[in-house]
Enzyme design. Structure first.
Site, mmCIF file in Angstrom:
data_model
loop_
_atom_site.group_PDB
_atom_site.id
_atom_site.type_symbol
_atom_site.label_atom_id
_atom_site.label_comp_id
_atom_site.label_asym_id
_atom_site.label_seq_id
_atom_site.Cartn_x
_atom_site.Cartn_y
_atom_site.Cartn_z
ATOM 1 N N GLY A 1 24.505 41.470 -45.137
ATOM 2 C CA GLY A 1 23.683 40.567 -45.532
ATOM 3 C C GLY A 1 22.742 41.182 -46.734
ATOM 4 O O GLY A 1 21.679 40.644 -47.028
ATOM 5 N N ASP B 1 32.708 38.322 -44.407
ATOM 6 C CA ASP B 1 32.103 37.504 -43.237
ATOM 7 C C ASP B 1 31.952 38.174 -42.072
ATOM 8 O O ASP B 1 32.919 38.765 -41.358
ATOM 9 C CB ASP B 1 33.063 36.106 -43.154
ATOM 10 C CG ASP B 1 32.305 35.201 -42.311
ATOM 11 O OD1 ASP B 1 31.533 35.532 -41.236
ATOM 12 O OD2 ASP B 1 32.673 34.014 -42.391
ATOM 13 N N VAL B 2 30.802 38.318 -41.381
ATOM 14 C CA VAL B 2 30.389 39.475 -40.394
ATOM 15 C C VAL B 2 30.870 38.796 -39.141
ATOM 16 O O VAL B 2 30.955 39.474 -37.965
ATOM 17 C CB VAL B 2 28.783 39.620 -40.085
ATOM 18 C CG1 VAL B 2 28.234 40.521 -41.343
ATOM 19 C CG2 VAL B 2 28.167 38.189 -40.089
ATOM 20 N N TYR C 1 17.974 28.113 -34.741
ATOM 21 C CA TYR C 1 17.611 29.788 -35.337
ATOM 22 C C TYR C 1 16.660 30.675 -34.343
ATOM 23 O O TYR C 1 16.862 31.710 -34.223
ATOM 24 C CB TYR C 1 16.978 29.348 -36.829
ATOM 25 C CG TYR C 1 16.530 30.521 -37.460
ATOM 26 C CD1 TYR C 1 17.224 31.346 -38.080
ATOM 27 C CD2 TYR C 1 15.105 31.050 -37.411
ATOM 28 C CE1 TYR C 1 16.941 32.772 -38.629
ATOM 29 C CE2 TYR C 1 14.775 32.150 -38.173
ATOM 30 C CZ TYR C 1 15.404 32.906 -38.617
ATOM 31 O OH TYR C 1 15.068 33.981 -39.438
ATOM 32 N N ALA D 1 16.302 30.211 -31.120
ATOM 33 C CA ALA D 1 17.234 30.628 -29.856
ATOM 34 C C ALA D 1 18.185 31.827 -30.556
ATOM 35 O O ALA D 1 18.379 32.767 -29.686
ATOM 36 C CB ALA D 1 17.962 29.560 -29.545
ATOM 37 N N LYS E 1 17.455 34.163 -32.835
ATOM 38 C CA LYS E 1 16.580 35.362 -32.965
ATOM 39 C C LYS E 1 16.337 36.167 -31.560
ATOM 40 O O LYS E 1 16.263 37.267 -31.410
ATOM 41 C CB LYS E 1 15.498 35.223 -33.868
ATOM 42 C CG LYS E 1 15.877 34.830 -35.029
ATOM 43 C CD LYS E 1 16.677 35.892 -35.917
ATOM 44 C CE LYS E 1 17.126 36.016 -37.106
ATOM 45 N NZ LYS E 1 18.155 37.047 -37.879
#
Ligand code: NAD
Length: 247
Positions: free
Chosen positions: A18, A58-59, A153, A155, A157
């Site tokens: 990123g 793409d990770v 989001y 959840a 993190k």
């Protein structure tokens, strides 16, 4: 000969997922300034830093990550550090309640933010030298505040923080530290795309230090966690939000 500065990272090989935009781009700039060899893995086009190796990755794709690690080892011989900035954040779209959220939206965010973080760690580990390395994941203060509108989001993190602890426990014996930074609301493009114009000002008001949080505030903490000087800190989450949230 003078002792090596414990915070020096010159010559270290650090992969930043990123790293093509937003906070990740600032992290890359900061690490490059400090003399690190930086390799970026991102889906977004590179911002054009000539000293940075960029891979369209793409990770969540093992093969793409494996190619990046192979190329990095070919160039530099090893991987000393990984900073996991890649996440679905800017592209989260409109705020949603638990009932409005779809299974598809949930799965996308958890797949990229959590599974991708694990996959990037898994990919670089064979390339970390026996003397150890550094992994820095990016969480968010929303995992503590439960801010309305992004339950998936938040959840994700919280899961990144759990993964950070699990990885720290497992990798300590190999001299690899694994920590997370949890920024508060950063005053950047992504934030301004997702929120009302007065939202950043409201966040400033809730802080002990009443100013906007900048990507550079996060980048310098990431650099510290990539350095030798943070070598006895692992499994921790460093909140970077000007004293808004205390734990
Ligand atoms: N901006 C904030 O206020 C804030 C606050 C707390 C935490 N964060 C976190 O900081 C990190 C960076 O966020 P940002 O604000 O710069 O947002 P951003 O959306 O600008 O950056 C995310 C980057 O990840 C990349 N990315 C997304 N999916 C990917 C994938 N599958 N594979 C590879 N790359 C992918 C994007 O292309 C982008 O470059 C994220 O983890 C975010 O959750 C941001």
């Amino acid at each position: 000969m003078a002792d090596r500065d414990p915070f020096a990272i010159a010559g270290n090989v650090i992969v930043v997922t990123g790293g093509a935009s937003g906070i990740g781009d600032e992290v890359v700039a900061d690490l490059v300034d400090a003399g690190a060899n930086v390799v970026v893995a991102d889906l977004a086009p590179p911002p054009g830093r000539p000293t940075v190796i960029y891979h369209h990755v793409d990770v969540t794709y093992e093969d793409a990550l494996a190619d990046l690690v192979k190329d990095t080892v070919g160039r530099f011989g090893q991987v000393d550090g990984l900073v996991n900035c890649a996440a679905m954040y800017k592209t989260l779209g409109a705020k949603k309640t638990l009932e409005e959220l779809t299974v598809h939206e949930w799965d996308d965010v958890l797949r990229i933010n959590v599974r991708g973080t694990w996959q990037a760690m898994k990919a670089i580990l064979p390339a970390v030298p026996p003397q150890g390395g550094r992994i820095v994941n990016v969480s968010s203060t929303t995992a503590r505040t439960g801010t309305l509108g992004f339950p998936h989001y938040i959840a994700s993190k919280a899961a990144v923080e759990g993964l950070t602890r699990a990885a720290a426990r497992e990798l300590g014996a190999r001299g690899i530290t694994v920590n997370a930074v949890a920024p508060g609301l950063v005053d950047d493009d992504a934030t301004n795309e997702l929120n009302d114009p007065d939202y950043v000002a409201q966040a400033v008001n809730r802080r002990s230090i009443k100013r906007t949080l900048l990507p550079a505030d996060v980048a310098s903490v990431v650099r510290f966690l990539c350095s030798g000087g943070s070598g006895f800190i692992t499994g921790q989450v460093l909140i970077v939000d000007g004293g808004g949230v205390f734990v």
